[in-house]
Design a protein around this motif. Structure first.
Motif, PDB file in Angstrom:
ATOM      1  N   GLU A 199       0.817  -1.215   0.000  1.00 29.78           N
ATOM      2  CA  GLU A 199       0.000   0.000   0.000  1.00 29.78           C
ATOM      3  C   GLU A 199       0.854   1.270   0.000  1.00 29.78           C
ATOM      4  OE1 GLU A 199      -2.421  -0.520   3.412  1.00 29.78           O
ATOM      5  OE2 GLU A 199      -3.724  -2.046   2.484  1.00 29.78           O
ATOM      6  N   SER A 200       2.066   1.176   0.540  1.00 29.96           N
ATOM      7  CA  SER A 200       2.926   2.372   0.647  1.00 29.96           C
ATOM      8  C   SER A 200       4.263   2.132  -0.042  1.00 29.96           C
ATOM      9  CB  SER A 200       3.140   2.732   2.114  1.00 29.96           C
ATOM     10  OG  SER A 200       3.666   1.632   2.845  1.00 29.96           O
ATOM     11  N   TYR A 201       4.207   1.501  -1.219  1.00 35.93           N
ATOM     12  CA  TYR A 201       5.423   1.121  -1.943  1.00 35.93           C
ATOM     13  C   TYR A 201       6.260   2.331  -2.355  1.00 35.93           C
ATOM     14  CZ  TYR A 201       2.543   2.383  -5.978  1.00 35.93           C
ATOM     15  OH  TYR A 201       1.743   3.059  -6.865  1.00 35.93           O
ATOM     16  N   HIS A 202       5.642   3.504  -2.422  1.00 33.09           N
ATOM     17  CA  HIS A 202       6.354   4.716  -2.822  1.00 33.09           C
ATOM     18  C   HIS A 202       7.236   5.259  -1.696  1.00 33.09           C
ATOM     19  CE1 HIS A 202       2.549   5.751  -0.961  1.00 33.09           C
ATOM     20  NE2 HIS A 202       3.067   6.908  -0.601  1.00 33.09           N
ATOM     21  N   GLU A 203       7.080   4.716  -0.492  1.00 27.92           N
ATOM     22  CA  GLU A 203       7.882   5.146   0.645  1.00 27.92           C
ATOM     23  C   GLU A 203       8.990   4.123   0.904  1.00 27.92           C
ATOM     24  OE1 GLU A 203       5.348   5.838   3.973  1.00 27.92           O
ATOM     25  OE2 GLU A 203       3.961   7.113   2.855  1.00 27.92           O
ATOM     26  N   ASN A 204       9.973   4.528   1.682  1.00 31.60           N
ATOM     27  CA  ASN A 204      11.086   3.639   2.016  1.00 31.60           C
ATOM     28  C   ASN A 204      11.092   3.391   3.521  1.00 31.60           C
ATOM     29  OD1 ASN A 204      12.418   3.323  -0.640  1.00 31.60           O
ATOM     30  ND2 ASN A 204      12.659   5.536  -0.486  1.00 31.60           N
ATOM     31  N   HIS A 205      10.521   2.266   3.920  1.00 37.99           N
ATOM     32  CA  HIS A 205      10.374   1.941   5.334  1.00 37.99           C
ATOM     33  C   HIS A 205      11.611   1.207   5.859  1.00 37.99           C
ATOM     34  CE1 HIS A 205       6.199   3.147   5.059  1.00 37.99           C
ATOM     35  NE2 HIS A 205       6.026   2.326   4.042  1.00 37.99           N
ATOM     36  N   SER A 206      11.974   1.496   7.088  1.00 34.75           N
ATOM     37  CA  SER A 206      13.098   0.816   7.727  1.00 34.75           C
ATOM     38  C   SER A 206      12.627  -0.526   8.289  1.00 34.75           C
ATOM     39  CB  SER A 206      13.659   1.670   8.864  1.00 34.75           C
ATOM     40  OG  SER A 206      12.708   1.790   9.916  1.00 34.75           O
ATOM     41  N   ILE A 207      13.559  -1.440   8.488  1.00 37.31           N
ATOM     42  CA  ILE A 207      13.244  -2.728   9.092  1.00 37.31           C
ATOM     43  C   ILE A 207      12.643  -2.517  10.488  1.00 37.31           C
ATOM     44  CG2 ILE A 207      14.210  -4.884   9.978  1.00 37.31           C
ATOM     45  CD1 ILE A 207      14.063  -4.828   6.978  1.00 37.31           C
ATOM     46  N   GLU A 208      13.163  -1.521  11.206  1.00 35.79           N
ATOM     47  CA  GLU A 208      12.655  -1.230  12.547  1.00 35.79           C
ATOM     48  C   GLU A 208      11.181  -0.832  12.508  1.00 35.79           C
ATOM     49  OE1 GLU A 208      16.922  -1.204  12.493  1.00 35.79           O
ATOM     50  OE2 GLU A 208      15.491  -0.055  11.269  1.00 35.79           O
TER      51      GLU A 208
ATOM     52  N   ASN B 150       4.821  -6.097  15.508  1.00 37.27           N
ATOM     53  CA  ASN B 150       5.003  -6.366  16.944  1.00 37.27           C
ATOM     54  C   ASN B 150       6.052  -7.463  17.157  1.00 37.27           C
ATOM     55  OD1 ASN B 150       4.513  -5.899  19.677  1.00 37.27           O
ATOM     56  ND2 ASN B 150       2.905  -7.462  19.790  1.00 37.27           N
ATOM     57  N   LEU B 151       7.153  -7.343  16.408  1.00 43.62           N
ATOM     58  CA  LEU B 151       8.258  -8.290  16.491  1.00 43.62           C
ATOM     59  C   LEU B 151       9.563  -7.517  16.607  1.00 43.62           C
ATOM     60  CD1 LEU B 151       7.262 -10.711  13.570  1.00 43.62           C
ATOM     61  CD2 LEU B 151       7.296 -11.342  15.983  1.00 43.62           C
ATOM     62  N   SER B 152      10.600  -8.184  17.083  1.00 45.42           N
ATOM     63  CA  SER B 152      11.925  -7.579  17.054  1.00 45.42           C
ATOM     64  C   SER B 152      12.411  -7.607  15.608  1.00 45.42           C
ATOM     65  CB  SER B 152      12.893  -8.362  17.942  1.00 45.42           C
ATOM     66  OG  SER B 152      13.132  -9.656  17.394  1.00 45.42           O
ATOM     67  N   THR B 153      13.375  -6.777  15.281  1.00 42.35           N
ATOM     68  CA  THR B 153      13.873  -6.754  13.902  1.00 42.35           C
ATOM     69  C   THR B 153      14.472  -8.103  13.515  1.00 42.35           C
ATOM     70  OG1 THR B 153      15.998  -5.861  14.695  1.00 42.35           O
ATOM     71  CG2 THR B 153      14.339  -4.286  13.925  1.00 42.35           C
ATOM     72  N   ARG B 154      15.175  -8.719  14.463  1.00 50.22           N
ATOM     73  CA  ARG B 154      15.774 -10.030  14.193  1.00 50.22           C
ATOM     74  C   ARG B 154      14.696 -11.079  13.926  1.00 50.22           C
ATOM     75  NH1 ARG B 154      20.240 -12.783  18.076  1.00 50.22           N
ATOM     76  NH2 ARG B 154      21.693 -11.819  16.613  1.00 50.22           N
ATOM     77  N   SER B 155      13.637 -11.079  14.738  1.00 53.17           N
ATOM     78  CA  SER B 155      12.554 -12.064  14.570  1.00 53.17           C
ATOM     79  C   SER B 155      11.830 -11.849  13.251  1.00 53.17           C
ATOM     80  CB  SER B 155      11.566 -11.967  15.735  1.00 53.17           C
ATOM     81  OG  SER B 155      12.161 -12.382  16.939  1.00 53.17           O
TER      82      SER B 155
END
Length: 270
Positions: A178-187, A194-199
């Motif tokens: 839905e927001s492919y035009h944005e660049n989201h961080s893994i965090e 609701n997960l840790s970045t590693r999980s």
């Protein structure tokens, strides 16, 4: 496709199963403006679809397959599938085969760019569009095409969009789409699930076979295919719309996924 009860001269018997009484081994159906039913169905005949213009999404099992212009998709007999597309015009040819060679290739879904030889063969075969009577030349020709199909296949696995079963990951995938035009961080995505970045990274790779970063790239490029098909924007505008800061970065990413450089393709006719 004429209506919900008839498709490519196949008749719906029950629960999305289509059957036919045509005796010939290979049957061809070409449409200038393909209409989608957008519901899951299957049929006894195996299916080879060639997209001449536009693009289609095939929803099969736990994947969505993008079939862009000049690509083909092979769908085995009795394989449930659903077709969607936002393309303004879709021109394609469906070849339906009654008898299939004994080869593992024909039992799996395949998507690949149609090499020039296969494309010319399909264009030639369009002369038998919707003909139901027996034709010796067609039988010999289509059997040769079918037999040679595994040799034409240079599979592009990047055209497969994996669908995770974990609800948390589904929400992340929907958010990315839905927001492919944005660049989201893994965090940010991990917080969404609701997960840790590693999980998130571990579970995502386990369920889809690709990394979160690769999935984001894949979605951006597949969305760019839709924008290119619309013929409304320049490549620089498309690069910006899908979240790339430069045309060169977009071109490099597109090439990595599609195996060809992006270009605006003029609409053509058969």
């Amino acid at each position: 496709m004429q209506n919900a009860k008839s498709k490519c001269s196949l008749t719906e018997q029950e629960n999305g199963f289509f059957d036919d009484s045509i005796e010939k081994r290979a049957y061809i159906w070409y449409e200038e403006n393909w209409q989608h039913d957008d519901y899951e169905h299957l049929h006894q005949r195996a299916q080879l679809t060639f997209v001449k213009e536009g693009y289609q999404y095939f929803h099969i099992d736990d994947k969505i397959y993008l079939v862009p212009q000049n690509h083909v998709i092979w769908i085995p007999s009795l394989q449930k599938h659903k077709i969607t597309s936002e393309a303004e015009t879709v021109k394609l040819m469906v070849s339906l085969f009654k008898h299939i060679p004994e080869n593992d290739f024909y039992g799996k879904v395949h998507v690949f760019l149609a090499p020039s030889v296969l494309k010319e063969m399909l264009l030639y075969a369009s002369k038998w569009n919707k003909l139901t009577e027996e034709n010796n030349e067609q039988e010999v020709f289509m059997n040769a095409l079918l037999t040679s199909l595994p040799n034409f296949c240079d599979e592009n696995l990047s055209l497969q969009i994996p669908i995770p079963s974990d609800k948390r990951l589904l929400e992340v995938c929907e958010f990315i789409s839905e927001s492919y035009h944005e660049n989201h961080s893994i965090e940010e995505l991990a917080e969404k699930a609701n997960l840790s970045t590693r999980s998130l990274q571990r579970i995502f790779k386990q369920e889809t076979g690709i990394s979160v970063k690769k999935y984001i790239q894949l979605i951006k490029i597949l969305k760019s295919v839709e924008l290119i098909d619309s013929s409304q924007f320049t490549l620089s505008e498309i690069a910006y719309k899908v979240g790339y800061k430069s045309l060169s970065a977009f071109t490099s990413s597109y090439l990595a996924v599609m195996n060809v450089k992006p270009k605006i393709i003029k609409k053509v006719t058969f």
